[in-house]
Design a protein around this motif. Structure first.
Motif, PDB file in Angstrom:
ATOM      1  N   LEU A 613      35.342  42.727  10.261  1.00  0.00           N
ATOM      2  CA  LEU A 613      35.103  44.166  10.357  1.00  0.00           C
ATOM      3  C   LEU A 613      34.296  44.569  11.579  1.00  0.00           C
ATOM      4  CD1 LEU A 613      34.180  45.085   6.657  1.00  0.00           C
ATOM      5  CD2 LEU A 613      36.324  45.550   7.831  1.00  0.00           C
ATOM      6  N   VAL A 614      33.493  43.669  12.098  1.00  0.00           N
ATOM      7  CA  VAL A 614      32.567  44.040  13.157  1.00  0.00           C
ATOM      8  C   VAL A 614      33.331  44.384  14.431  1.00  0.00           C
ATOM      9  CG1 VAL A 614      32.188  41.696  14.046  1.00  0.00           C
ATOM     10  CG2 VAL A 614      30.375  43.426  14.244  1.00  0.00           C
ATOM     11  N   ASN A 666      31.628  55.514   1.180  1.00  0.00           N
ATOM     12  CA  ASN A 666      32.906  55.149   0.550  1.00  0.00           C
ATOM     13  C   ASN A 666      33.845  54.444   1.528  1.00  0.00           C
ATOM     14  OD1 ASN A 666      32.303  55.972  -2.026  1.00  0.00           O
ATOM     15  ND2 ASN A 666      33.148  58.024  -1.776  1.00  0.00           N
ATOM     16  N   HIS A 667      33.847  54.891   2.769  1.00  0.00           N
ATOM     17  CA  HIS A 667      34.685  54.216   3.764  1.00  0.00           C
ATOM     18  C   HIS A 667      34.230  52.774   3.940  1.00  0.00           C
ATOM     19  CE1 HIS A 667      37.115  53.649   7.373  1.00  0.00           C
ATOM     20  NE2 HIS A 667      36.048  53.089   7.928  1.00  0.00           N
ATOM     21  N   LEU A 672      34.763  46.841   3.113  1.00  0.00           N
ATOM     22  CA  LEU A 672      34.143  45.573   2.699  1.00  0.00           C
ATOM     23  C   LEU A 672      34.928  44.921   1.570  1.00  0.00           C
ATOM     24  CD1 LEU A 672      30.381  46.617   2.861  1.00  0.00           C
ATOM     25  CD2 LEU A 672      31.454  44.839   4.253  1.00  0.00           C
ATOM     26  N   VAL A 673      35.355  45.716   0.594  1.00  0.00           N
ATOM     27  CA  VAL A 673      36.134  45.167  -0.517  1.00  0.00           C
ATOM     28  C   VAL A 673      37.470  44.624  -0.006  1.00  0.00           C
ATOM     29  CG1 VAL A 673      37.358  45.764  -2.645  1.00  0.00           C
ATOM     30  CG2 VAL A 673      35.020  46.583  -2.280  1.00  0.00           C
ATOM     31  N   GLU A 674      38.089  45.369   0.901  1.00  0.00           N
ATOM     32  CA  GLU A 674      39.365  44.921   1.462  1.00  0.00           C
ATOM     33  C   GLU A 674      39.192  43.626   2.258  1.00  0.00           C
ATOM     34  OE1 GLU A 674      42.706  46.505   4.707  1.00  0.00           O
ATOM     35  OE2 GLU A 674      41.138  47.862   3.971  1.00  0.00           O
ATOM     36  N   LEU A 681      35.394  38.007  -2.677  1.00  0.00           N
ATOM     37  CA  LEU A 681      34.208  38.855  -2.824  1.00  0.00           C
ATOM     38  C   LEU A 681      34.049  39.327  -4.262  1.00  0.00           C
ATOM     39  CD1 LEU A 681      31.887  40.549  -1.457  1.00  0.00           C
ATOM     40  CD2 LEU A 681      33.561  42.410  -1.313  1.00  0.00           C
ATOM     41  N   THR A 682      32.842  39.161  -4.806  1.00  0.00           N
ATOM     42  CA  THR A 682      32.495  39.604  -6.160  1.00  0.00           C
ATOM     43  C   THR A 682      31.464  40.724  -6.075  1.00  0.00           C
ATOM     44  OG1 THR A 682      32.890  37.401  -7.097  1.00  0.00           O
ATOM     45  CG2 THR A 682      31.481  38.894  -8.363  1.00  0.00           C
ATOM     46  N   LEU A 683      31.675  41.787  -6.836  1.00  0.00           N
ATOM     47  CA  LEU A 683      30.652  42.822  -6.953  1.00  0.00           C
ATOM     48  C   LEU A 683      29.593  42.325  -7.927  1.00  0.00           C
ATOM     49  CD1 LEU A 683      32.819  46.068  -7.090  1.00  0.00           C
ATOM     50  CD2 LEU A 683      31.684  45.032  -5.124  1.00  0.00           C
TER      51      LEU A 683
END
Length: 829
Positions: A613-614, A666-667, A672-674, A681-683
């Motif tokens: 993402l960075v 939200n964006h 991050l989830v994607e 990835l776990t919440l």
């Protein structure tokens, strides 16, 4: 009447009278004002019970002091305080209720409160009028009982006068004005007219260095006069007095002693003897809040109409428990206002935003707490701090977001929860959700089960059990435990994301900012772009607040502290700035909590998630140790979101805190989830995070860190720079090491973990207490943190911890038993 005193106490109920007594005893020139007569508020119609039972360590100390203090009043004053030491029998109909008592009992041990366990047969043998057929057992306190509220208040008033306190009745406070060094209090003489109390033409002004408000049901009027919010609003409480019970009269005529105060918590009532009959006091559902906007002038020592239908269930359950009461008629009834707060604890301490103004409001158990409240508040006022940590009672635990509607509804809930099982993991539903981060709906859609921190909804865990489902909660491992344990393992083995938006955040900027913070905190300040963990101390040298300080520029700092304490921290910080700005130069403080959201990304694969993402010219190296070392801050871009990324992790894993504009949350959440999907990835919720930080021995404010221990006692020497001068340093060094914070691994029962309230033993000797507890994913056993006598603090020391009424093996470990060399958190890539 005096026109200048050191301390003015406003309110002549049991609480105000006790405060005046203890201030007078401490040598302060004190005056007490009462708008009517002493005890004219809730004190006069209180049932006078003195229950020890309370899950709070601080409140347990307060109740214990009261009960011991009341027993000394007759010798000191010559007045009988009307204390009947009959004991207190708290009965249980369920195993869960017995578990509640076992957890409480361990807390009581840490305070030194005596108790006994009783079986149903033992109860029946000792008090044959009590039906025990459906009981599991009971806990019995032999040293408490009940007291006459008017008698104890008058005895404290006489004691106060003996210590030089002036008590003036029929004076109403109409205004407060702060001059910069003292308070000018406008008062009016009240007179009787047509059965009402009305203002006369006689007025006066009183100058006081300190003011304490103990105005009970009139707290909303006090709030308006002071221009602050006080979430203390009365709720109706009714109790009935029966005619004499022939069976009870016969029992007592045979020479038997009084029954103890009887509490059937599962039936939601207390019962005690009264002149051959019984007093029944229920805590029923749907008791309404009253006087949300102030007490009518016509309401004095008045009552509300009794609502017998509302307490029919509790009345019938009394007949079940004491069958002889079935044919006894009703003699008297009382339905009066009792002040509550949203969490049921009083507001005791400094008023938010004001100097030398102290609140003692919202006492739902005012007779029980009055003696201790006066003692410990007087310590804070006269010595700077009490010997116990008073933060859990501090009026600044509520912020300006709190409204009258919120307080009224939560106070009603607190009333009806008096006898509802007090699970340590309980989350009460009233007034929720209220404060929500933008990603609240996204988290809820993924199974988030929320708790509340300072009004904010914060995920406790992600699973299929709603907080309204009582099956999720337990004094053992509740239904949520499986989800939290999986989340803890996910962070240790993979990657997890935690919503930490509720963190308190302040900016401190200006020419004087660096010099001020260097004096205000005990650690050295970080260099620009770096981060330090540090502590602001009290004047007594104990821990007042924990801060993560990020240096944004030479004269610009970003401070992060506990989410539960925004108003508490902000008020302390702003007042300290006001005190020192003339010395250090201009300092600007801003609360930016609601401007910045926070996601904590942690775990071995945290760097992999961020790399995708960075946005950087060299994305492969931007997150490396060389460009982004541990304990540093970098402004980076994740997708379209500008992020202030902090290389810290409260879980002790490789990780970052991603501070981002709240409106872009939200964006960022979606990205991050994607990005995390391919890395598993776990919440993760707060309960797993709490367990993980204990594996690293990270102290938590309100648990290990508080106003009753210094940072050196907390084992935080590496965050204390003794080469510089800082606020509280001399007092800290003078205290020495009275106790030591340790981490313990515990071989507890298979179905339970400690909660952080348990007593610790070395053989038969009680040597300390836990302040945190939980389960360790890394060690596959229970874990806890707490304070012990320094002689028992060495790693390898074998101790015992009291859990569920039994002693289990515990061993003191080295600090940070998981990854003690911090190799994981510093991992390069």
């Amino acid at each position: 009447m005096k026109t200048h005193v050191r301390a003015l106490v406003v309110g002549g109920g049991a609480v105000g009278t006790s405060i005046a007594y203890h201030l007078g005893k401490a040598g302060w020139d004190t005056m007490l004002l009462e708008r009517d007569e002493l005890t004219a508020g809730s004190t006069w119609h209180a049932a006078g019970l003195l229950p020890y039972f309370n899950m709070s360590y601080a409140t347990s100390h307060i109740h214990d002091y009261s009960i011991r203090y009341y027993k000394t009043l007759e010798e000191e004053t010559g007045l009988d305080a009307g204390f009947f030491v009959v004991g207190n029998l708290r009965m249980a109909q369920t195993d869960a209720r017995m578990d509640e008592y076992r957890l409480y009992a361990s807390t009581a041990e840490t305070v030194g409160i005596p108790y006994e366990w009783m079986t149903p047969d033992q109860i029946s043998e000792r008090w044959p009028l009590v039906n025990t057929e459906d009981l599991k057992g009971a806990i019995f306190h032999p040293t408490d009982g009940y007291i006459n509220p008017a008698d104890v208040t008058q005895a404290m008033a006489k004691g106060a006068r003996q210590h030089g306190v002036t008590i003036e009745r029929r004076w109403q406070v109409d205004g407060y004005r702060w001059t910069g060094s003292e308070w000018i209090v406008s008062v009016t003489k009240m007179v009787e007219k047509g059965g009402n109390l009305v203002p006369s033409d006689e007025t006066a002004e009183i100058t006081a260095e300190h003011v304490v408000t103990a105005t009970g049901n009139h707290a909303q009027r006090t709030a308006k006069l002071l221009g602050i919010k006080i979430p203390a609003i009365p709720v109706e409480h009714q109790y009935i007095v029966t005619e004499p019970d022939p069976a009870l009269v016969e029992y007592r005529s045979a020479g038997n002693p009084q029954h103890p105060v009887l509490r059937d918590a599962d039936a939601k009532w207390y019962v005690r003897e009264e002149r051959g009959g019984w007093i029944l006091g229920p805590y029923e559902l749907n008791a309404p809040a009253r006087f949300e906007y102030g007490v009518p002038d016509s309401f004095r020592a008045d009552l509300f109409p009794l609502d017998l239908e509302r307490i029919e269930e509790e009345y019938m359950s009394m007949i079940h428990r004491i069958p002889s009461s079935e044919t006894v008629g009703l003699k008297d009834d009382y339905n009066g206002p009792i002040c509550y707060t949203p969490d049921g604890n009083p507001l005791l301490g400094p008023a938010p935003g004001l100097r030398n103004m102290w609140l003692a409001e919202g006492f739902s158990f005012g007779i029980t707490a009055a003696g201790g409240a006066g003692h410990y508040l007087a310590q804070v006022m006269t010595e700077g701090e009490a010997e116990i940590d008073m933060a859990s009672l501090d009026p600044r635990r509520y912020g300006d977001w709190m409204t009258t509607e919120y307080a009224a509804r939560k106070n009603e809930e607190a009333y009806e929860h008096v006898y509802i099982l007090h699970h340590p993991d309980e989350e009460r539903p009233a007034c929720r959700p209220l404060r929500t981060a933008p990603c609240y709906d996204r988290m809820a859609a993924r199974g988030a089960q929320f708790g509340v921190v300072n009004g904010w909804e914060r995920p406790n865990y992600f699973g299929g059990i709603d907080f309204d489902d009582h099956g999720a909660r337990s004094f053992r491992r509740g239904g949520w435990w499986q989800y939290a344990s999986a989340e803890a393992k996910a962070i240790r083995e993979n990657v997890g994301m935690i919503d930490a938006s509720a963190f308190t955040k302040h900016t401190v900027k200006g020419p004087g900012a660096a010099a001020f913070l260097d004096w205000f905190t005990c650690n050295r300040l970080p260099k620009t772009g770096r981060i330090n963990l540090t502590y602001a101390l009290t004047s007594a040298g104990t821990v007042r607040t924990e801060y993560t300080i990020v240096r944004l520029a030479e004269d610009s700092f970003y401070l992060v502290s506990a989410g539960a304490w925004s108003a508490y921290d902000g008020d302390f910080l702003r007042k300290a700035v006001e005190d020192k700005e003339a010395e250090f130069g201009r300092i600007d403080v801003q609360d930016v909590t609601t401007q910045w959201g926070v996601f904590a990304l942690a775990g071995p694969k945290a760097r992999d998630v961020l790399k995708s993402l960075v946005r950087d010219a060299e994305p492969e190296t931007v997150l490396s140790n060389k460009r982004f070392p541990w304990l540093s801050m970098r402004n980076i871009e994740l997708g379209m979101v500008p992020v202030m990324a902090l290389r810290v992790a409260y879980t002790g894993e490789l990780g970052w805190e991603l501070h981002h504009p709240m409106e872009m949350q939200n964006h960022l959440f979606d990205k991050l989830v994607e990005a995390g999907a391919e890395h598993g990835l776990t919440l993760v919720g707060a309960r797993a995070q709490n367990w993980l930080r204990q594996e690293k021995s990270y102290r938590a404010f309100g648990n290990e860190l508080g106003r009753d221990a210094t940072p050196l006692e907390a084992g935080l020497d590496r965050f204390v720079d003794l080469s510089k001068d800082f606020h509280g340093k001399a007092a800290m060094e003078e205290k020495g090491i009275r106790s030591t914070c340790v981490t313990l691994l515990i071989d507890g029962p298979d179905d339970a973990d400690p909660w952080g309230r348990e007593a610790l033993y070395a053989g038969e000797e009680r040597v300390g207490r836990l302040t945190s507890g939980g389960w360790s994913a890394a060690f596959d056993k229970s874990i806890g943190m707490g304070y012990v006598h320094p002689d028992h603090a060495a790693p390898g020391t074998k101790l015992k911890v009291r859990m569920l009424g039994e002693l289990f093996d515990a061993e003191v470990t080295e600090d940070s038993p998981y990854d003690p060399k911090n190799e994981t958190i510093r991992k390069d890539g």
